[in-house]
Write a protein that holds these residues in place. Structure first.
Motif, PDB file in Angstrom:
ATOM      1  N   SER A 147      -5.170  35.997 104.185  1.00 35.41           N
ATOM      2  CA  SER A 147      -5.359  34.462 103.707  1.00 35.41           C
ATOM      3  C   SER A 147      -6.648  34.148 104.232  1.00 35.41           C
ATOM      4  O   SER A 147      -7.516  34.785 104.993  1.00 35.41           O
ATOM      5  CB  SER A 147      -4.196  33.622 104.485  1.00 35.41           C
ATOM      6  N   ARG A 148      -7.216  33.127 103.519  1.00 31.23           N
ATOM      7  CA  ARG A 148      -8.252  32.524 103.939  1.00 31.23           C
ATOM      8  C   ARG A 148      -8.191  31.626 105.376  1.00 31.23           C
ATOM      9  O   ARG A 148      -6.857  31.225 105.600  1.00 31.23           O
ATOM     10  CB  ARG A 148      -8.859  31.580 102.856  1.00 31.23           C
ATOM     11  N   ASP A 149      -9.097  31.181 105.979  1.00 33.76           N
ATOM     12  CA  ASP A 149      -8.795  30.576 107.201  1.00 33.76           C
ATOM     13  C   ASP A 149      -8.659  29.188 107.029  1.00 33.76           C
ATOM     14  O   ASP A 149      -8.835  28.745 105.893  1.00 33.76           O
ATOM     15  CB  ASP A 149     -10.365  30.387 107.969  1.00 33.76           C
ATOM     16  N   THR A 150      -7.834  28.484 107.916  1.00 37.11           N
ATOM     17  CA  THR A 150      -7.199  27.105 107.633  1.00 37.11           C
ATOM     18  C   THR A 150      -8.143  26.208 107.353  1.00 37.11           C
ATOM     19  O   THR A 150      -7.743  25.270 107.143  1.00 37.11           O
ATOM     20  CB  THR A 150      -6.193  26.931 108.854  1.00 37.11           C
ATOM     21  N   SER A 151      -9.396  26.242 107.693  1.00 40.11           N
ATOM     22  CA  SER A 151     -10.446  25.166 107.469  1.00 40.11           C
ATOM     23  C   SER A 151     -11.122  25.213 106.071  1.00 40.11           C
ATOM     24  O   SER A 151     -11.911  24.589 106.029  1.00 40.11           O
ATOM     25  CB  SER A 151     -11.432  25.188 108.450  1.00 40.11           C
ATOM     26  N   SER A 152     -10.580  26.295 105.294  1.00 46.50           N
ATOM     27  CA  SER A 152     -11.297  26.361 103.882  1.00 46.50           C
ATOM     28  C   SER A 152     -10.294  25.724 102.908  1.00 46.50           C
ATOM     29  O   SER A 152      -9.262  25.490 103.042  1.00 46.50           O
ATOM     30  CB  SER A 152     -11.272  27.880 103.477  1.00 46.50           C
ATOM     31  N   GLY A 153     -10.902  25.200 102.029  1.00 45.66           N
ATOM     32  CA  GLY A 153     -10.373  24.318 100.827  1.00 45.66           C
ATOM     33  C   GLY A 153      -9.563  25.240 100.033  1.00 45.66           C
ATOM     34  O   GLY A 153      -8.427  24.866  99.675  1.00 45.66           O
ATOM     35  N   THR A 154      -9.835  26.419  99.868  1.00 45.13           N
ATOM     36  CA  THR A 154      -9.115  27.437  99.108  1.00 45.13           C
ATOM     37  C   THR A 154      -7.584  27.665  99.647  1.00 45.13           C
ATOM     38  O   THR A 154      -6.581  27.649  99.310  1.00 45.13           O
ATOM     39  CB  THR A 154      -9.723  28.842  98.918  1.00 45.13           C
ATOM     40  N   TYR A 155      -7.833  27.685 101.211  1.00 47.63           N
ATOM     41  CA  TYR A 155      -6.260  27.652 101.923  1.00 47.63           C
ATOM     42  C   TYR A 155      -5.691  26.407 101.660  1.00 47.63           C
ATOM     43  O   TYR A 155      -4.321  26.691 101.413  1.00 47.63           O
ATOM     44  CB  TYR A 155      -6.751  27.896 103.489  1.00 47.63           C
ATOM     45  N   GLU A 156      -6.291  25.579 101.719  1.00 46.93           N
ATOM     46  CA  GLU A 156      -5.613  24.308 101.555  1.00 46.93           C
ATOM     47  C   GLU A 156      -4.800  24.060 100.185  1.00 46.93           C
ATOM     48  O   GLU A 156      -3.649  23.859 100.079  1.00 46.93           O
ATOM     49  CB  GLU A 156      -6.548  22.819 101.704  1.00 46.93           C
ATOM     50  N   GLY A 171       2.020  37.395 110.936  1.00 45.40           N
ATOM     51  CA  GLY A 171       1.431  38.795 110.551  1.00 45.40           C
ATOM     52  C   GLY A 171       0.443  38.520 109.679  1.00 45.40           C
ATOM     53  O   GLY A 171      -0.455  39.224 109.361  1.00 45.40           O
ATOM     54  N   VAL A 172       0.124  37.395 109.016  1.00 41.71           N
ATOM     55  CA  VAL A 172      -0.640  37.056 108.185  1.00 41.71           C
ATOM     56  C   VAL A 172      -2.240  37.125 108.856  1.00 41.71           C
ATOM     57  O   VAL A 172      -2.447  36.638 109.813  1.00 41.71           O
ATOM     58  CB  VAL A 172      -0.633  35.392 107.364  1.00 41.71           C
ATOM     59  N   GLU A 173      -3.233  37.910 108.000  1.00 41.67           N
ATOM     60  CA  GLU A 173      -4.571  37.899 108.343  1.00 41.67           C
ATOM     61  C   GLU A 173      -5.473  36.921 107.644  1.00 41.67           C
ATOM     62  O   GLU A 173      -5.013  36.400 106.912  1.00 41.67           O
ATOM     63  CB  GLU A 173      -5.198  39.130 108.225  1.00 41.67           C
ATOM     64  N   TYR A 174      -6.278  36.435 108.659  1.00 44.65           N
ATOM     65  CA  TYR A 174      -7.333  35.249 107.976  1.00 44.65           C
ATOM     66  C   TYR A 174      -8.626  35.851 107.969  1.00 44.65           C
ATOM     67  O   TYR A 174      -9.212  36.537 108.973  1.00 44.65           O
ATOM     68  CB  TYR A 174      -7.166  34.027 109.042  1.00 44.65           C
ATOM     69  N   VAL A 175      -9.177  35.860 106.686  1.00 44.91           N
ATOM     70  CA  VAL A 175     -10.620  35.980 106.807  1.00 44.91           C
ATOM     71  C   VAL A 175     -11.361  34.546 106.600  1.00 44.91           C
ATOM     72  O   VAL A 175     -10.902  33.879 105.734  1.00 44.91           O
ATOM     73  CB  VAL A 175     -11.005  36.832 105.854  1.00 44.91           C
ATOM     74  N   ASN A 176     -12.809  34.515 106.641  1.00 48.49           N
ATOM     75  CA  ASN A 176     -13.392  33.318 106.385  1.00 48.49           C
ATOM     76  C   ASN A 176     -14.255  33.077 105.356  1.00 48.49           C
ATOM     77  O   ASN A 176     -15.265  32.227 105.144  1.00 48.49           O
ATOM     78  CB  ASN A 176     -14.093  33.032 107.766  1.00 48.49           C
ATOM     79  N   GLY A 193      -3.939  39.263  98.757  1.00 50.12           N
ATOM     80  CA  GLY A 193      -4.870  38.133  99.188  1.00 50.12           C
ATOM     81  C   GLY A 193      -5.085  37.135  98.019  1.00 50.12           C
ATOM     82  O   GLY A 193      -4.362  37.252  96.885  1.00 50.12           O
ATOM     83  N   TYR A 194      -5.590  35.875  98.276  1.00 54.23           N
ATOM     84  CA  TYR A 194      -6.014  35.053  97.030  1.00 54.23           C
ATOM     85  C   TYR A 194      -7.394  34.660  96.978  1.00 54.23           C
ATOM     86  O   TYR A 194      -8.046  34.154  98.115  1.00 54.23           O
ATOM     87  CB  TYR A 194      -5.186  33.837  97.272  1.00 54.23           C
ATOM     88  N   VAL A 195      -8.050  34.576  95.791  1.00 55.08           N
ATOM     89  CA  VAL A 195      -9.596  34.175  96.142  1.00 55.08           C
ATOM     90  C   VAL A 195      -9.816  33.198  94.561  1.00 55.08           C
ATOM     91  O   VAL A 195      -8.633  33.281  93.878  1.00 55.08           O
ATOM     92  CB  VAL A 195     -10.547  35.299  95.874  1.00 55.08           C
ATOM     93  N   GLY A 196     -10.754  32.753  94.406  1.00 60.65           N
ATOM     94  CA  GLY A 196     -11.191  31.812  93.281  1.00 60.65           C
ATOM     95  C   GLY A 196     -11.557  32.888  92.073  1.00 60.65           C
ATOM     96  O   GLY A 196     -11.642  33.824  92.435  1.00 60.65           O
ATOM     97  N   LEU A 197     -11.213  32.434  90.998  1.00 59.91           N
ATOM     98  CA  LEU A 197     -11.129  33.006  89.741  1.00 59.91           C
ATOM     99  C   LEU A 197     -12.628  33.954  89.633  1.00 59.91           C
ATOM    100  O   LEU A 197     -12.754  35.025  89.325  1.00 59.91           O
ATOM    101  CB  LEU A 197     -11.291  32.263  88.398  1.00 59.91           C
ATOM    102  N   GLY A 198     -13.907  33.199  90.216  1.00 56.71           N
ATOM    103  CA  GLY A 198     -15.121  33.936  90.304  1.00 56.71           C
ATOM    104  C   GLY A 198     -15.241  35.130  91.172  1.00 56.71           C
ATOM    105  O   GLY A 198     -16.141  35.775  91.045  1.00 56.71           O
ATOM    106  N   PHE A 199     -14.036  35.300  91.991  1.00 61.34           N
ATOM    107  CA  PHE A 199     -14.226  36.628  92.717  1.00 61.34           C
ATOM    108  C   PHE A 199     -13.512  37.727  92.139  1.00 61.34           C
ATOM    109  O   PHE A 199     -13.146  38.666  93.119  1.00 61.34           O
ATOM    110  CB  PHE A 199     -14.059  36.120  94.219  1.00 61.34           C
TER     111      PHE A 199
END
Lengths: 271, 326
Positions: A147-156, A171-176, A193-199
């Protein structure tokens, strides 16, 4: 000594009298690349303009706009009610400009045979209820949920659109960052994982969510379920013709559309 | 002879424009200058002390709303860290355990290597080699932690997955290995200093009693330098527990305690990573909030480093005393 003081004072006054035009942009790491690309183009067109783009996070961007520390706040989500209230309390009237669309793509390792998941399945994976790929029609391997970190808009966005009130499992891992999420999925066989279409590129595999593959068409038309608009917020509607106005409406130009596309986001215009 | 000297001195004294006695004004100026200089230096010195003090006060003050309004046993004993949920819960146990876990694991790797390297540098190799190797080791401390982090996530994580069959490569082992490398320069440098500070007499006495080099190192040198070596280890631990960027990138940040406890292949999350990762989006509202909870985590972290610092100071001063005696 006195002459020195006087000359220093003169310099200061001169500096105030003829300020270089500045543009301070702060906020989301998702919208940041768009703002960066726009800024790069603006610098070539207006060489005297000083643009700073800080990519800290949507929340930081909102806070900076409220405190008057920036002209434009990049945000990958809409302002929250308490942020809005705080802004109005300080005499700042946030105006949203939607500059592009972003699809939050669920990505897997290319070797993973799974190619479609439902929103409910993704939710259960991140909640820790589904832990093995065989439970969703894949091979017998443990799932590494990233998952993305909780302070990212993507996470939100992901949390609101996919998790729908469910809590993330322990058990979910977080990357920033998006590139880090992409790199982790690229190198980990059991990863999701989940990322923006650009990635999304050939090194990771985007899955169909509720039978819809994330593409430019499905995202702009609203059929892809995990898509969101990307915002630039200003204090009031910017004065027409001002630099802030030019910047916030740049996405409407042909060059703007080209830059949005180049960053992997989905433009709103179609030249 | 006596007379000649006075004759020689007299013209010089006359040539000097400066009277022998200071005027009251000059005297006062000198007096004030000396005190002003001292005061200035005092202020400069106090600034750094003041900064530490202000940081302490700031962190503690910002955490007071949380510490006063939240169930402390829940904060320290619950594993449920869900700060952004609608019904938030702030159980920091996984974070506290994660910090200690990964630091201790790092020490398990770093201490044997570090102390052996310190012994090697001070006892075995020639002065010339030592003077090359020690600065190179100290360069390790100058590499930015984010560079270590990139290495951890892009190189070490896939490597661990391929060679050890871990499901995830960003885990406690990954973070511990990187932290061990980062703690090594401290351990080697301080350890080597404390071993080198021992007098020749100890070693010579040992050799003259017929001890071999190994016996001398193991039974005489290391025991005699133990205070400095312990201080080196504690300083290395401080480095590991306070490190943020590397653990944020390498540890996986899953809020769980490894089960079974020795399973280093599981993801963990530290206090530092939590603060760094979540502060940006924690709204600054009063009372028990995500932000004040993060400050409370900061207080725990501060307490830990203060305790470790006191321990290392104690052993360092003992090491100094021991070195002074011989």
């Amino acid at each position: 000594m006195k002459t020195m003081l006087v000359s220093v004072l003169l310099l200061l006054v001169g500096g105030v009298a003829a300020p270089a035009e500045t543009l301070q942009i702060e906020g989301s790491t998702t919208v940041g690349p768009i703002a960066d690309a726009f800024a790069g183009y603006f610098k070539t067109v207006y060489p005297d303009l000083q643009i700073t783009v800080n990519q800290t996070g949507s929340g930081d961007g909102a806070a900076a706009l409220i405190d008057g520390r920036c002209d434009i706040a990049d945000m990958s989500r809409f302002m929250k009610a308490d942020e809005f209230a705080k802004a109005v309390g300080k005499g700042v009237l946030p105006v949203a400009h939607v500059v592009a669309m972003d699809g939050v793509c669920v990505v897997l390792h290319p070797s993973n045979p799974v190619s479609a998941l439902t929103k409910a399945q993704i939710r259960d994976i991140y909640a820790g209820k589904i832990t093995n790929w065989s439970q969703v029609g894949g091979v017998n391997a443990l799932i590494v949920a990233i998952s993305r970190d909780t302070s990212s808009g993507t996470y939100e966005t992901f949390e609101t659109l996919v998790m729908a009130g469910q809590k993330m499992g322990p058990g979910v891992e977080y990357v920033n960052s998006n590139p880090q999420a992409q790199a982790r999925v690229k190198t980990t066989q059991g990863a999701i994982g989940y990322v923006g279409l650009g990635f999304v590129d050939s090194s990771v595999k985007a899955v169909k969510v509720d039978q819809i593959l994330p593409t430019r068409q499905t995202i702009t038309s609203g059929t892809y379920p995990v898509a969101r608009p990307l915002f630039m917020f200003t204090n009031g509607y910017p004065k027409l013709g001002s630099m802030v106005h030019k910047f916030c409406t740049f996405y409407l130009t042909e060059k703007g559309q080209e830059l949005v596309e180049a960053k992997g986001f989905v433009p709103l215009t179609d030249y | 002879m006596d007379r000649d000297v006075t004759v020689a001195l007299e013209p010089a004294a006359e040539a000097s424009p400066r009277p022998l006695a200071l005027t009251p004004g000059e005297d006062l100026l000198g007096f004030v200058g000396a005190y002003l200089g001292r005061a200035l230096l005092l202020v400069v010195t106090c600034t750094s002390v003041l900064v530490v003090f202000l940081i302490l006060v700031f962190v503690v003050l910002r955490s007071v709303p949380f510490l006063g309004g939240y169930d402390l046993t829940k904060f320290l004993a619950s594993q449920d860290w869900r700060p952004t949920a609608d019904d938030p819960s702030f159980g920091a146990l996984t974070l506290i355990v994660g910090s200690i876990y990964v630091s201790v694991a790092a020490l398990v790797f770093a201490v044997p290597v570090g102390i052996l390297a310190a012994v090697f540098l001070s006892e075995i190799v020639s002065w010339k080699v030592r003077n090359v190797v020690k600065p190179v080791v100290e360069i390790l401390a100058a590499i930015p932690s984010v560079a270590y982090g990139f290495f951890a996530i892009l190189v070490l994580a896939p490597w661990l997955q391929e060679h050890f069959g871990f499901t995830t490569g960003t885990n406690a082992l990954n973070a511990a290995l990187i932290l061990a490398v980062m703690a090594l320069p401290t351990i080697i440098s301080v350890g080597e200093d404390s071993i080198s500070a021992l007098g020749r007499e100890l070693r010579e006495a040992s050799y003259s009693l017929g001890a071999t080099r190994l016996e001398t190192v193991v039974k005489v040198v290391i025991p005699a330098a133990h205070s400095g070596l312990i201080a080196a280890v504690v300083l290395g631990m401080m480095r590991a527990i306070g490190e943020t960027m590397v653990v944020w990138m390498a540890s996986g940040n899953a809020t769980q305690i490894p089960h079974p406890w020795w399973d280093l292949s599981q993801s963990i999350r530290t206090m530092t990573a939590t603060i760094a990762g979540e502060m940006g989006e924690a709204p600054d509202i009063g009372g028990v909030s995500h932000r004040s909870a993060l400050f409370a985590v900061g207080v725990i972290l501060l307490l830990m480093t203060v305790v470790l610092n006191v321990i290392s100071e104690y052993f360092l001063s003992r090491a100094k005393k021991a070195a002074g005696k011989t």
